[in-house]
Scaffold this active site. Structure first.
Site, short mmCIF file in Angstrom:
data_model
loop_
_atom_site.label_atom_id
_atom_site.label_comp_id
_atom_site.label_asym_id
_atom_site.label_seq_id
_atom_site.Cartn_x
_atom_site.Cartn_y
_atom_site.Cartn_z
CG HIS A 125 21.98 37.56 48.36
ND1 HIS A 125 22.13 36.23 48.00
CD2 HIS A 125 22.68 38.28 47.44
CE1 HIS A 125 22.90 36.15 46.93
NE2 HIS A 125 23.24 37.38 46.57
CG ASP A 155 20.30 31.76 52.16
OD1 ASP A 155 19.39 32.30 51.52
OD2 ASP A 155 21.49 32.05 52.01
#
Length: 352
Positions: A125, A155
């Site tokens: 992540h 991200d």
């Protein structure tokens, strides 16, 4: 759709986070984006990342579904996918197959670790990607553990925005040459690129690996946030001498000789203590009345609930409400190719 990317068609294989963000950026600026999702997938009509799409349901594991995607791609300019390396190849929708169907295709791939390298097949992540990139170590206060800047750096900054940029760059190349290509967008790579200026500071000896001791990482008294008497916060960024002088003038510190030592790192701690006490003496609104829209380099620290109604954001329509959902408006803006107001995606498109 209006905007500078009008006329481009992008196929988006449904994913989460950075891939949809890249697709949103392209759609915001005029591209027709067709999102391929599972048949019967739940559509979150409140999600800005999914706005301005055409949506179709396709079973990518079926022969019929694969054939449908291949047919769509033949008339497309680009494709975005965010699966782990090798997944689309196993589905029969990898770059070799789709570029054979459409040699001008720009095939955008979004992963955390990239298509190659020892970590490529591993799960991860944002927090992991920016950790490996050397970015996470820099975020946090002195003596405290690294603090993730939510998931903005991996991200979205290092991932989705890099993919959107790469798509546009490769689309321009394809228009000039007729040659498509694959874009390997890795959040680790992107997070590293976002740290370029800090790498320059480090090379020049003005940045250390000791977190929270540098000018831009809360080490300096003139570049930090401060609490006010009503429990709210303000931000100060008075780096340049003229801005620092304005801070001192408006804060009543012009005659305090201790503040002459602006760039003396040994003085930063004691001066920060002084500013901490000073800013606690007034409310946020009182400090805004003194310093807002001056050359102090000042702004109130606004919550998400507060930001849309601030006069500056309201004047620029930085936030818009669509279908009852408050969200950021498309950015940047253009003088000629004005973009449409986004629309929320609410249903599968039966015309595709």
């Amino acid at each position: 759709m209006a905007g500078p990317l009008a006329g481009l068609r992008i196929i988006e294989l449904a994913g989460i986070g950075p891939g949809p963000f890249a697709a949103m950026m392209l759609a915001d600026h005029g591209a027709e984006v067709i999102r391929v999702d599972r048949p019967g997938a739940r559509i979150d009509a409140r999600d800005p990342l999914l706005r301005s799409r055409r949506l179709i349901g396709v079973d990518l594991k079926s022969d019929e579904g694969k054939a449908r995607v291949r047919e769509l791609v033949k008339s497309a300019d680009g494709l975005i996918e965010g699966f782990r390396p090798g997944v689309t190849e196993r589905l029969g929708l990898g770059p070799e197959v789709l570029l054979a169907d459409n040699p001008k295709l720009v095939y955008g791939r979004m992963t955390g670790w990239g298509q190659t390298g020892p970590y490529a097949a591993a799960a991860g992540h944002d927090i992991n990607y920016i950790a490996l990139a050397g970015a996470l170590h820099a975020y946090g206060r002195a003596g405290e553990k690294p603090t993730p800047p939510i998931n903005m750096v991996g991200d979205f900054g290092g991932g989705g925005m890099m993919l959107a940029f790469g798509m546009v760059a490769a689309l321009l190349h394809a228009q000039k040459t007729g040659q498509g290509q694959v874009i390997d967008t890795a959040m680790t790579d992107g997070a590293a690129v976002l740290m370029s200026m800090i790498w320059g500071f480090r090379a020049n000896g003005i940045w250390t690996d000791e977190r929270g001791t540098n000018m831009l990482d809360t080490g300096a008294h003139f570049y930090d946030t401060y609490e006010t008497s009503d429990g709210k916060w303000i931000s100060i960024g008075s780096i340049e001498p003229q801005f620092y002088a304005e801070l001192r003038r408006l804060a009543g510190l012009a005659d305090d000789k201790d503040f002459d030592a602006q760039m003396d790192r040994a003085a930063w701690g004691p001066l920060k203590d002084k500013l901490t006490g000073l800013f606690l003496s007034k409310t946020r609104n009182q400090w805004c009345a003194l310093m807002e829209m001056t050359d102090v380099c000042f702004a109130p620290v606004l919550s998400m609930a507060e930001a849309p109604s601030h006069p500056h954001n309201a004047a620029r329509q930085t936030y818009i409400e669509i279908g009852g959902v408050m969200q950021p408006a498309p950015a940047p803006r253009y003088s000629v190719t004005t973009t449409d107001t986004p629309r929320m995606t609410t249903a599968f498109d039966k015309d595709l």
